[in-house]
Design a protein around this motif. Structure first.
Motif, PDB file in Angstrom:
ATOM      1  N   SER A 116       0.856  -1.182   0.000  1.00 40.09           N
ATOM      2  CA  SER A 116       0.000   0.000   0.000  1.00 40.09           C
ATOM      3  C   SER A 116       0.895   1.235   0.000  1.00 40.09           C
ATOM      4  O   SER A 116       2.026   1.202   0.503  1.00 40.09           O
ATOM      5  CB  SER A 116      -0.916   0.014   1.218  1.00 40.09           C
ATOM      6  OG  SER A 116      -0.168   0.128   2.419  1.00 40.09           O
ATOM      7  N   HIS A 260      -4.860   1.466   1.227  1.00 36.74           N
ATOM      8  CA  HIS A 260      -5.557   0.189   1.018  1.00 36.74           C
ATOM      9  C   HIS A 260      -6.873   0.451   0.289  1.00 36.74           C
ATOM     10  O   HIS A 260      -7.965   0.263   0.837  1.00 36.74           O
ATOM     11  CB  HIS A 260      -5.800  -0.505   2.356  1.00 36.74           C
ATOM     12  CG  HIS A 260      -4.545  -0.802   3.117  1.00 36.74           C
ATOM     13  ND1 HIS A 260      -3.768  -1.905   2.869  1.00 36.74           N
ATOM     14  CD2 HIS A 260      -3.922  -0.116   4.107  1.00 36.74           C
ATOM     15  CE1 HIS A 260      -2.720  -1.902   3.692  1.00 36.74           C
ATOM     16  NE2 HIS A 260      -2.787  -0.818   4.447  1.00 36.74           N
ATOM     17  N   GLU A 262      -8.432  -0.887  -2.415  1.00 33.13           N
ATOM     18  CA  GLU A 262      -9.345  -1.993  -2.719  1.00 33.13           C
ATOM     19  C   GLU A 262     -10.089  -2.470  -1.479  1.00 33.13           C
ATOM     20  O   GLU A 262     -11.282  -2.795  -1.546  1.00 33.13           O
ATOM     21  CB  GLU A 262      -8.569  -3.150  -3.354  1.00 33.13           C
ATOM     22  CG  GLU A 262      -8.113  -2.871  -4.779  1.00 33.13           C
ATOM     23  CD  GLU A 262      -7.323  -4.025  -5.362  1.00 33.13           C
ATOM     24  OE1 GLU A 262      -7.755  -4.565  -6.392  1.00 33.13           O
ATOM     25  OE2 GLU A 262      -6.290  -4.374  -4.765  1.00 33.13           O
ATOM     26  N   ASP A 263      -9.408  -2.514  -0.349  1.00 35.88           N
ATOM     27  CA  ASP A 263     -10.069  -2.923   0.895  1.00 35.88           C
ATOM     28  C   ASP A 263     -11.215  -1.973   1.227  1.00 35.88           C
ATOM     29  O   ASP A 263     -12.294  -2.409   1.652  1.00 35.88           O
ATOM     30  CB  ASP A 263      -9.068  -2.951   2.051  1.00 35.88           C
ATOM     31  CG  ASP A 263      -8.052  -4.072   1.910  1.00 35.88           C
ATOM     32  OD1 ASP A 263      -8.306  -5.000   1.124  1.00 35.88           O
ATOM     33  OD2 ASP A 263      -7.021  -4.020   2.604  1.00 35.88           O
ATOM     34  N   ASP A 266     -14.127  -2.531  -1.304  1.00 34.10           N
ATOM     35  CA  ASP A 266     -14.825  -3.798  -1.033  1.00 34.10           C
ATOM     36  C   ASP A 266     -15.711  -3.679   0.201  1.00 34.10           C
ATOM     37  O   ASP A 266     -16.861  -4.162   0.222  1.00 34.10           O
ATOM     38  CB  ASP A 266     -13.809  -4.929  -0.823  1.00 34.10           C
ATOM     39  CG  ASP A 266     -13.123  -5.355  -2.117  1.00 34.10           C
ATOM     40  OD1 ASP A 266     -13.629  -5.016  -3.197  1.00 34.10           O
ATOM     41  OD2 ASP A 266     -12.073  -6.024  -2.036  1.00 34.10           O
ATOM     42  N   ARG A 300      -8.889   0.475 -10.226  1.00 38.07           N
ATOM     43  CA  ARG A 300      -9.673   0.023  -9.078  1.00 38.07           C
ATOM     44  C   ARG A 300     -10.965   0.834  -8.945  1.00 38.07           C
ATOM     45  O   ARG A 300     -11.986   0.310  -8.493  1.00 38.07           O
ATOM     46  CB  ARG A 300      -8.833   0.128  -7.804  1.00 38.07           C
ATOM     47  CG  ARG A 300      -7.629  -0.808  -7.806  1.00 38.07           C
ATOM     48  CD  ARG A 300      -6.672  -0.523  -6.680  1.00 38.07           C
ATOM     49  NE  ARG A 300      -6.126   0.822  -6.782  1.00 38.07           N
ATOM     50  CZ  ARG A 300      -5.213   1.312  -5.938  1.00 38.07           C
ATOM     51  NH1 ARG A 300      -4.776   0.563  -4.933  1.00 38.07           N
ATOM     52  NH2 ARG A 300      -4.748   2.533  -6.088  1.00 38.07           N
ATOM     53  N   ALA A 304     -14.730  -0.767  -9.216  1.00 41.28           N
ATOM     54  CA  ALA A 304     -15.684  -0.522  -8.134  1.00 41.28           C
ATOM     55  C   ALA A 304     -16.935   0.190  -8.657  1.00 41.28           C
ATOM     56  O   ALA A 304     -18.050  -0.080  -8.195  1.00 41.28           O
ATOM     57  CB  ALA A 304     -15.029   0.299  -7.033  1.00 41.28           C
TER      58      ALA A 304
END
Length: 313
Positions: A116, A260, A262-263, A266, A300, A304
């Protein structure tokens, strides 16, 4: 945001947590402390590539080198980098800042395990010293660099680089910031995020198409939300209450601040899928704000957005 590591046991910190052996490849004639390893006068901030990294590794045997791992798409990186440059410049040669674009230099990104960004590490005597990840306030940067200098001194790395006259002079062709942007930057450096937000809001009121002000405002609002938040406590609260929208939003903000991305996406997409109509609006608005902050060019964000669209319809 992680805490700095170089505090009480520099020997432990310097035990090769990162394997840089494949990047050394230094010439046999290069000796620690030689002038050939140092940047030119005024070059306290240098761009480093996979190919030029061996010179920086050698330089770290004379003066501590701070490594800033960043990427052009990373909003928090753009927030942190000016702070790093300012503090290193004020230290007048006691540290050198080496900037690494992780997209252009995958070998370095892999060697430093840059999962990250922004990620900041240091090199002392050719060995890595982990510092922190994510955008942190200027005072925290100063505190970490003070600790780094203590670690370096305890390991015999006490040299300096002559900053020369160039370090005090801005390039002639560097455009001046608009007044409200300059006010916002000054406020950010002082840790006054409310004043910075007001300056960006005024800039947008004067010019609604000011994309730099729009992004800056998003970054400042993110910093306002995560300021003073304890990461572990926030994660514990979110884990114990998966349906608590505020708790999940807080952790998502912390994740984006720490790189972070993508975390964070999600987490919020899963929250959106399970939320009721009113809560969905709140989660969607935060997602759209974070999309804008990270940037539409980031793959990303594209992924999303597609997931969000499929959940909405």
């Amino acid at each position: 945001m992680s805490s700095p590591n170089p505090q009480n046991n520099p020997g432990a910190v310097l035990r090769g947590a990162v394997d840089l052996s494949s990047l050394r490849n230094r010439p046999a004639s290069a000796e620690p402390g030689t002038a050939s390893a140092a940047p030119a006068a005024g070059s306290l901030v240098v761009d480093v590539t996979d190919a030029t990294f061996p010179q920086i590794l050698e330089l770290s045997r004379t003066v501590p080198v701070v490594i800033d791992l960043w990427a052009d798409w990373c909003g928090p990186c753009k927030q942190l980098s000016p702070i790093l440059e300012k503090v290193v410049t004020e230290l007048a040669g006691r540290l050198v800042l080496a900037k690494v674009d992780v997209d252009a230099n995958p070998q370095l990104a892999q060697a430093f395990r840059a999962q990250s960004i922004p990620m900041v590490v240091a090199l002392v005597g050719g060995q890595p010293v982990p510092l922190f990840t994510g955008a942190v306030p200027e005072q925290q940067v100063r505190d970490v660099f003070d600790q780094l200098l203590q670690v370096a001194a305890q390991n015999g790395v006490t040299g300096t680089v002559d900053p020369g006259s160039e370090a005090a002079e801005a390039p002639d062709d560097e455009p001046a910031l608009p007044p409200l942007h300059a006010e916002a930057f000054a406020a950010i450096e002082a840790g006054d995020y409310g004043r910075a937000a007001t300056a960006y809001e005024q800039a947008l009121a004067e010019n609604p198409r000011d994309d730099d002000a729009r992004v800056g405002l998003g970054q400042v609002r993110l910093l306002q939300r995560v300021q003073g938040v304890d990461l572990q406590a926030a994660r514990d609260a979110a884990a114990s209450a998966p349906a608590d929208v505020d708790a999940q939003l807080t952790v998502a903000d912390l994740d984006v601040s720490g790189g972070h991305v993508e975390d964070a996406f999600d987490r919020l997409l899963e929250l959106f899928a399970a939320a009721g109509p009113d809560e969905r609006t709140v989660v969607r608005d935060r997602l759209l704000e974070l999309f804008s902050l990270v940037g539409d060019a980031d793959p990303r964000v594209s992924a999303a957005r597609r997931r969000l669209t499929s959940l909405m319809f």
